[in-house]
Design a protein around this motif. Structure first.
Motif, PDB file in Angstrom:
ATOM      1  N   GLU A  17      -4.099  -6.892  -0.610  1.00  0.00           N
ATOM      2  CA  GLU A  17      -4.492  -5.808  -1.510  1.00  0.00           C
ATOM      3  C   GLU A  17      -3.210  -5.153  -2.010  1.00  0.00           C
ATOM      4  N   ARG A  18      -3.297  -4.457  -3.133  1.00  0.00           N
ATOM      5  CA  ARG A  18      -2.113  -3.845  -3.729  1.00  0.00           C
ATOM      6  C   ARG A  18      -2.231  -2.335  -3.766  1.00  0.00           C
ATOM      7  N   CYS A  19      -1.089  -1.688  -3.605  1.00  0.00           N
ATOM      8  CA  CYS A  19      -0.981  -0.241  -3.684  1.00  0.00           C
ATOM      9  C   CYS A  19      -1.123   0.173  -5.152  1.00  0.00           C
ATOM     10  N   GLY A  20      -2.008   1.122  -5.422  1.00  0.00           N
ATOM     11  CA  GLY A  20      -2.213   1.592  -6.782  1.00  0.00           C
ATOM     12  C   GLY A  20      -1.024   2.344  -7.340  1.00  0.00           C
ATOM     13  N   HIS A  22       2.452   1.895  -6.335  1.00  0.00           N
ATOM     14  CA  HIS A  22       3.682   1.111  -6.476  1.00  0.00           C
ATOM     15  C   HIS A  22       3.451  -0.328  -6.918  1.00  0.00           C
ATOM     16  N   GLY A  23       2.262  -0.862  -6.678  1.00  0.00           N
ATOM     17  CA  GLY A  23       1.982  -2.261  -6.981  1.00  0.00           C
ATOM     18  C   GLY A  23       2.370  -3.219  -5.873  1.00  0.00           C
ATOM     19  N   CYS A  24       2.955  -2.696  -4.797  1.00  0.00           N
ATOM     20  CA  CYS A  24       3.355  -3.560  -3.686  1.00  0.00           C
ATOM     21  C   CYS A  24       2.156  -3.798  -2.767  1.00  0.00           C
ATOM     22  N   VAL A  25       2.374  -4.590  -1.720  1.00  0.00           N
ATOM     23  CA  VAL A  25       1.266  -4.966  -0.847  1.00  0.00           C
ATOM     24  C   VAL A  25       0.860  -3.839   0.096  1.00  0.00           C
ATOM     25  N   PHE A  26      -0.436  -3.842   0.413  1.00  0.00           N
ATOM     26  CA  PHE A  26      -1.006  -3.026   1.479  1.00  0.00           C
ATOM     27  C   PHE A  26      -1.191  -3.947   2.674  1.00  0.00           C
ATOM     28  N   MET A  27      -0.937  -3.448   3.853  1.00  0.00           N
ATOM     29  CA  MET A  27      -1.203  -4.199   5.081  1.00  0.00           C
ATOM     30  C   MET A  27      -2.369  -3.505   5.773  1.00  0.00           C
ATOM     31  N   GLN A  28      -3.418  -4.270   6.053  1.00  0.00           N
ATOM     32  CA  GLN A  28      -4.565  -3.763   6.800  1.00  0.00           C
ATOM     33  C   GLN A  28      -4.869  -4.775   7.886  1.00  0.00           C
ATOM     34  N   VAL A  29      -4.604  -4.414   9.144  1.00  0.00           N
ATOM     35  CA  VAL A  29      -4.662  -5.372  10.239  1.00  0.00           C
ATOM     36  C   VAL A  29      -6.059  -5.583  10.819  1.00  0.00           C
ATOM     37  N   THR A  30      -6.948  -4.599  10.667  1.00  0.00           N
ATOM     38  CA  THR A  30      -8.335  -4.752  11.099  1.00  0.00           C
ATOM     39  C   THR A  30      -9.216  -4.063  10.061  1.00  0.00           C
ATOM     40  N   ALA A  31     -10.488  -4.367  10.100  1.00  0.00           N
ATOM     41  CA  ALA A  31     -11.419  -3.760   9.138  1.00  0.00           C
ATOM     42  C   ALA A  31     -11.457  -2.241   9.285  1.00  0.00           C
ATOM     43  N   ASP A  32     -11.237  -1.733  10.492  1.00  0.00           N
ATOM     44  CA  ASP A  32     -11.278  -0.292  10.741  1.00  0.00           C
ATOM     45  C   ASP A  32      -9.945   0.413  10.463  1.00  0.00           C
ATOM     46  N   ALA A  33      -8.905  -0.362  10.269  1.00  0.00           N
ATOM     47  CA  ALA A  33      -7.570   0.228  10.100  1.00  0.00           C
ATOM     48  C   ALA A  33      -7.390   0.781   8.691  1.00  0.00           C
ATOM     49  N   PRO A  35      -5.328   1.077   5.439  1.00  0.00           N
ATOM     50  CA  PRO A  35      -4.298   0.245   4.806  1.00  0.00           C
ATOM     51  C   PRO A  35      -2.975   1.005   4.725  1.00  0.00           C
ATOM     52  N   VAL A  36      -1.867   0.284   4.904  1.00  0.00           N
ATOM     53  CA  VAL A  36      -0.536   0.883   4.872  1.00  0.00           C
ATOM     54  C   VAL A  36       0.246   0.233   3.738  1.00  0.00           C
TER      55      VAL A  36
END
Length: 154
Positions: A17-20, A22-33, A35-36
């Motif tokens: 997924e992308r950050c709205g 900056h356009g860089c990647v989001f990291m989401q390690v679990t469904a409950d986490a 996104p970073v």
């Protein structure tokens, strides 16, 4: 763990997924986490920190240098641009005590990358006598994943 961080990773950036903002990647390690954002995470760990140590260019599978910041955070370096000369530079122990003043997300025709500005102590940002460090995104993604997964699976 660090030797694994330095191994080859092949994250498919198109699957993130992308950050709205900056356009860089989001990291989401679990469904409950939550996104970073990769750039926000890098900024929070690097901006304002100083270089404590340098890992010089190695040999073998991983031959990139890196700097270790005063908080223990690692910046793996793909390339360094000497701002004073505008030419490729080599990072060595002489940058110990230098400060990370900015991080950047760059996207162009050849792909995307992250960079960090590194300046000597007491330098005005407009003077630009430091380095622009082009960072290894694959290693940073691994380090972000590792930091995030530890929050949910200690």
């Amino acid at each position: 763990m660090m030797s694994f961080a330095f191994s080859k990773h092949e994250y498919d950036l198109s699957r993130f997924e992308r950050c709205g903002e900056h356009g860089c990647v989001f990291m989401q390690v679990t469904a409950d986490a939550e996104p970073v954002c990769l750039l926000d995470w890098l900024s929070g760990n690097a901006i304002g920190r100083t270089v404590r140590d340098v890992i010089l260019r190695g040999e073998g599978e991983y031959d990139l240098p890196a700097v270790i910041l005063d908080n223990g955070f690692l910046l793996p370096i793909r390339a360094a641009l000497d701002a004073a000369s505008g030419r490729k530079g080599e990072v060595n122990e002489s940058v110990c005590g230098w400060e990370v003043t900015d991080v950047l997300y760059l996207r162009g025709e050849t792909g995307e990358s992250l960079a960090a500005e590194l300046l000597p102590p007491g330098t005005e940002v407009d003077d630009d006598p430091g380095f622009l460090l082009y960072l290894d995104m694959q290693i940073l993604l691994y380090l972000l994943f590792d930091a995030e997964i530890r929050k949910y699976e200690p």
